[in-house]
Design a protein around this motif. Structure first.
Motif, short mmCIF file in Angstrom:
data_model
loop_
_atom_site.label_atom_id
_atom_site.label_comp_id
_atom_site.label_asym_id
_atom_site.label_seq_id
_atom_site.Cartn_x
_atom_site.Cartn_y
_atom_site.Cartn_z
N GLU A 39 0.79 -1.24 0.00
CA GLU A 39 0.00 0.00 0.00
C GLU A 39 0.82 1.29 0.00
N THR A 40 2.10 1.20 0.36
CA THR A 40 2.88 2.43 0.53
C THR A 40 4.25 2.42 -0.14
N TYR A 41 4.77 1.29 -0.49
CA TYR A 41 6.10 1.21 -1.12
C TYR A 41 5.99 0.56 -2.48
N VAL A 42 6.83 1.00 -3.41
CA VAL A 42 6.89 0.40 -4.73
C VAL A 42 7.86 -0.79 -4.71
N ILE A 43 7.62 -1.65 -3.77
CA ILE A 43 8.39 -2.88 -3.58
C ILE A 43 7.45 -4.04 -3.92
N ASP A 44 7.96 -5.03 -4.63
CA ASP A 44 7.15 -6.21 -4.94
C ASP A 44 6.67 -6.83 -3.62
N PRO A 45 5.37 -6.95 -3.43
CA PRO A 45 4.86 -7.52 -2.18
C PRO A 45 5.37 -8.94 -1.89
N ALA A 46 5.87 -9.62 -2.91
CA ALA A 46 6.40 -10.97 -2.71
C ALA A 46 7.91 -10.97 -2.45
N ILE A 47 8.50 -9.80 -2.24
CA ILE A 47 9.95 -9.72 -2.02
C ILE A 47 10.37 -10.64 -0.88
N GLY A 48 11.50 -11.27 -1.05
CA GLY A 48 12.03 -12.14 -0.01
C GLY A 48 12.77 -11.36 1.06
N GLY A 152 -2.07 8.63 -11.15
CA GLY A 152 -2.28 7.20 -11.33
C GLY A 152 -1.02 6.36 -11.38
N ALA A 153 0.07 6.85 -10.80
CA ALA A 153 1.37 6.17 -10.92
C ALA A 153 1.52 4.95 -10.01
N PHE A 154 0.64 4.80 -9.03
CA PHE A 154 0.75 3.68 -8.10
C PHE A 154 -0.52 2.83 -8.18
N ARG A 155 -0.31 1.52 -8.31
CA ARG A 155 -1.44 0.59 -8.32
C ARG A 155 -1.66 0.08 -6.90
N HIS A 156 -2.62 0.68 -6.22
CA HIS A 156 -2.95 0.34 -4.83
C HIS A 156 -3.82 -0.90 -4.83
N PRO A 157 -3.55 -1.84 -3.92
CA PRO A 157 -4.34 -3.09 -3.92
C PRO A 157 -5.82 -2.90 -3.60
N ALA A 158 -6.19 -1.84 -2.92
CA ALA A 158 -7.60 -1.62 -2.58
C ALA A 158 -8.23 -0.47 -3.36
N HIS A 159 -7.45 0.54 -3.71
CA HIS A 159 -8.00 1.75 -4.33
C HIS A 159 -7.73 1.86 -5.83
N GLY A 160 -7.04 0.89 -6.39
CA GLY A 160 -6.71 0.96 -7.81
C GLY A 160 -5.60 1.96 -8.07
N TYR A 161 -5.64 2.61 -9.22
CA TYR A 161 -4.58 3.54 -9.59
C TYR A 161 -4.75 4.86 -8.86
N VAL A 162 -3.74 5.21 -8.06
CA VAL A 162 -3.77 6.44 -7.27
C VAL A 162 -2.52 7.25 -7.58
N ASP A 163 -2.57 8.52 -7.23
CA ASP A 163 -1.44 9.41 -7.49
C ASP A 163 -0.28 9.13 -6.55
N ALA A 164 0.90 9.45 -7.03
CA ALA A 164 2.11 9.46 -6.20
C ALA A 164 2.61 10.90 -6.17
N LEU A 165 3.15 11.29 -5.04
CA LEU A 165 3.61 12.65 -4.83
C LEU A 165 5.12 12.70 -4.74
N VAL A 166 5.71 13.76 -5.25
CA VAL A 166 7.12 14.06 -5.04
C VAL A 166 7.13 15.18 -4.00
N MET A 167 7.83 14.94 -2.90
CA MET A 167 7.87 15.91 -1.80
C MET A 167 9.32 16.31 -1.55
N TYR A 168 9.51 17.60 -1.20
CA TYR A 168 10.86 18.16 -1.15
C TYR A 168 10.98 19.14 0.00
N LYS A 169 12.14 19.12 0.65
CA LYS A 169 12.43 20.09 1.71
C LYS A 169 13.87 20.56 1.57
N ASP A 170 14.05 21.86 1.52
CA ASP A 170 15.38 22.47 1.49
C ASP A 170 15.96 22.40 2.90
#
Length: 172
Positions: A39-48, A152-170
């Protein structure tokens, strides 16, 4: 570097320290449910286990604990090599039992201090899932700006395609 941070609603202190190889079981216990949920990381959920730990430990890795009980972990690394190495990236995971207790914010505070001490000029989160509203609010309260939206950059398992944000702090 260790920073002692008061826990929310608790007089005990949270200790954040560099994670060691001996902490890998505790770190995996926190990473596994988050990665499996997808739900929160672009990591394969089946990662070992080994691949997940290699990813997490391929950086400066920290462990947040209270009286020896692991409550969270984060990593800090260059966001990009070469000309982008002055901007860092970080990833955070809080143990399920510790959510809502200020652990993520304490780790973020520690990461911002550490990043500044290491000479980074900014911190950037490349892919914050927009439905992860607690994280988005935490980062915004800490002064991060949303500088990009990936529709729509992230395929959420419950919500389908949702936005991803780029966040930045100086950090300068």
């Amino acid at each position: 570097m260790q920073i002692r941070t008061p826990k929310r609603h608790n007089p005990a202190a949270l200790v954040i320290r560099p994670a060691a190889a001996a902490d890998q079981d505790a770190v995996w216990a926190m990473l596994e449910p988050v990665f499996r949920a997808g739900e929160t990381y672009v990591i394969d959920p089946a990662i070992g286990r080994d691949a997940a730990l290699a990813y997490w430990y391929d950086a400066r890795t920290f462990l947040a604990e209270d009286d020896g009980t692991p409550l969270g972990t984060y990593y800090l690394r260059d966001n990009q090599p070469g000309g982008g190495a002055h901007v860092c990236n970080a990833g955070f995971v809080t143990a399920p039992a510790a959510q809502g207790r200020g652990v993520a914010r304490a780790m973020l505070d520690h990461a911002l201090v550490t990043a500044t001490e290491l000479g980074y000029r900014a911190m950037q989160f490349n892919f914050v899932v927009a439905t992860n509203t607690r994280a988005v609010a935490t980062w915004q309260r800490a002064g991060f700006d949303i500088v990009g939206r990936l529709p729509g950059a992230f395929r959420h398992p419950a919500h389908g395609y949702v936005d991803a944000l780029v966040m930045y702090k100086d950090l300068t």
